[in-house]
Design a protein around this motif. Structure first.
Motif, PDB file in Angstrom:
ATOM      1  N   THR A   1       0.853  -1.058  -0.147  1.00 43.08           N
ATOM      2  CA  THR A   1       0.123  -0.034  -0.128  1.00 43.08           C
ATOM      3  C   THR A   1       0.980   1.145  -0.094  1.00 43.08           C
ATOM      4  O   THR A   1       1.862   1.166   0.923  1.00 43.08           O
ATOM      5  CB  THR A   1      -1.012   0.004   1.371  1.00 43.08           C
TER       6      THR A   1
ATOM      7  N   THR B   1       1.812   4.581   1.246  1.00 47.22           N
ATOM      8  CA  THR B   1       1.258   5.266   2.330  1.00 47.22           C
ATOM      9  C   THR B   1       2.143   6.523   2.550  1.00 47.22           C
ATOM     10  O   THR B   1       3.374   6.604   1.845  1.00 47.22           O
ATOM     11  CB  THR B   1       1.523   4.307   3.817  1.00 47.22           C
TER      12      THR B   1
ATOM     13  N   GLY C   1      -3.286   6.254   3.475  1.00 49.62           N
ATOM     14  CA  GLY C   1      -3.078   5.463   2.495  1.00 49.62           C
ATOM     15  C   GLY C   1      -3.548   6.074   1.071  1.00 49.62           C
ATOM     16  O   GLY C   1      -4.470   6.920   1.184  1.00 49.62           O
TER      17      GLY C   1
END
Length: 324
Positions: free
Chosen positions: A128, A130, A221
């Protein structure tokens, strides 16, 4: 002379008998070490420790996890590559040391396509993208605008030079037309801690490590690297949805042995892995961490490794990434 030959023949028979007694059918007859090539903590380490406990119960010998972090995972995996191929030193292989880092390292200590005997997958997940919680960008579009307004000033952490998150960062820079400052760390946990402490701005963080921090509001995110949205973080689009389809790449990790390990030993471990990965507690723990528990045959794992190596080699060539 005849007596000497008889003694020699007897010695050979005794050695053969000992070898047979200590062969694959008797495996394991002593403790087994699983080298995790990353720092303690996080889903990779957690999965290895849970699986080690389950293998110990099945096979009647301790399976002990040992963390050997550094060099994008190559330090630990080199220990595995150079170990005796007898099944007593195994590795918890993953993307970076098994398909990425050796290809962007001058004089790598091993060839990931030849140095290991795959046993079984244990899990598949994603990264992800981030950022630190106070970065002034609410979505990916804002993030690109911010980076373009301050070329080279937005930093992006990775788990080491040549690691998969490092290459993802380089791909993002080229595909989005932005200049980011790469800051390598010894492992993912160190990079995440730097984000949490505000020392760096961005990171391609494993979804398992990102999920609790994002849900707690400690990290932001922006998108996930899976082909479909992640059940653990369904609010975030995929890379394809934000116009970055080349960044669609999954994380994998699983059990490998040194090349040359006897097939019966590999098959015994693979059968035990299938039972371990099916364990309800393991699967639920992985799901909570944003990871999908997945086992495989040695052949299936080998095919996956071949695909990932080919994919990353193409990425490295296409993005003109040179060994360091």
């Amino acid at each position: 002379m005849k007596t000497a030959r008889l003694f020699a023949a007897a010695a050979m028979l005794a050695a053969a008998a000992t070898s047979f007694a200590q062969g694959p059918d008797a495996y394991p007859s002593k403790p087994v070490t699983i080298i995790v090539p990353f720092s303690a903590g996080g889903a990779t380490d957690l999965s290895a420790r849970m699986i080690a406990t389950l293998l110990s119960k099945q096979l009647g010998q301790p399976f002990v996890v040992e963390n050997r972090a550094g060099a994008g995972g190559m330090i630990g995996m080199n220990v595995v590559a150079r170990a005796q191929p007898d099944g007593y030193t195994l590795g918890w292989g993953g993307n970076s040391p098994m398909s990425v880092t050796p290809h962007v390292t001058r004089n790598p200590p091993y060839d990931p396509r030849k140095a290991f005997a795959p046993v079984s997958l244990a899990a598949i997940s994603s990264w992800t993208l981030t950022s630190r919680a106070d970065l002034p960008a609410k979505d990916f579009g804002d993030l690109v605008k911010l980076a373009k307004s301050s070329p080279g000033k937005i930093s992006i952490a990775s788990s080491g030079n040549g690691s998969a998150p490092h290459l993802l960062a380089e791909m993002l820079k080229q595909s989005a037309g932005i200049d980011l400052l790469h800051v390598p760390y010894k492992g993912e946990i160190e990079g995440v801690n730097a984000q949490l402490g505000g020392q760096v701005d961005l990171m391609f963080t494993s979804t398992s490590a990102a999920t609790p921090q994002v849900k707690a509001g400690k990290l932001k995110g922006y998108a996930v690297t899976t082909p479909k949205r992640e059940p653990a973080l369904p609010q975030f689009p995929t890379m394809a949805e934000i116009g970055q389809p080349d960044l669609t790449i999954e994380i994998f990790f699983g059990l490998v042995a040194p090349a040359g390990t006897p097939t019966p030993v590999l098959d015994k471990l693979a059968a035990a892995m299938k039972v371990a990965v099916a364990d309800t507690n393991y699967r639920e723990s992985m799901e909570k961490a944003g990871v999908t528990a997945t086992s495989s045959t040695p052949e299936e794992f080998a095919a996956l490794l071949a695909r990932h190596n080919e994919r990353w080699l193409n990425v490295i060539k296409r993005n003109n990434i040179t060994p360091e």
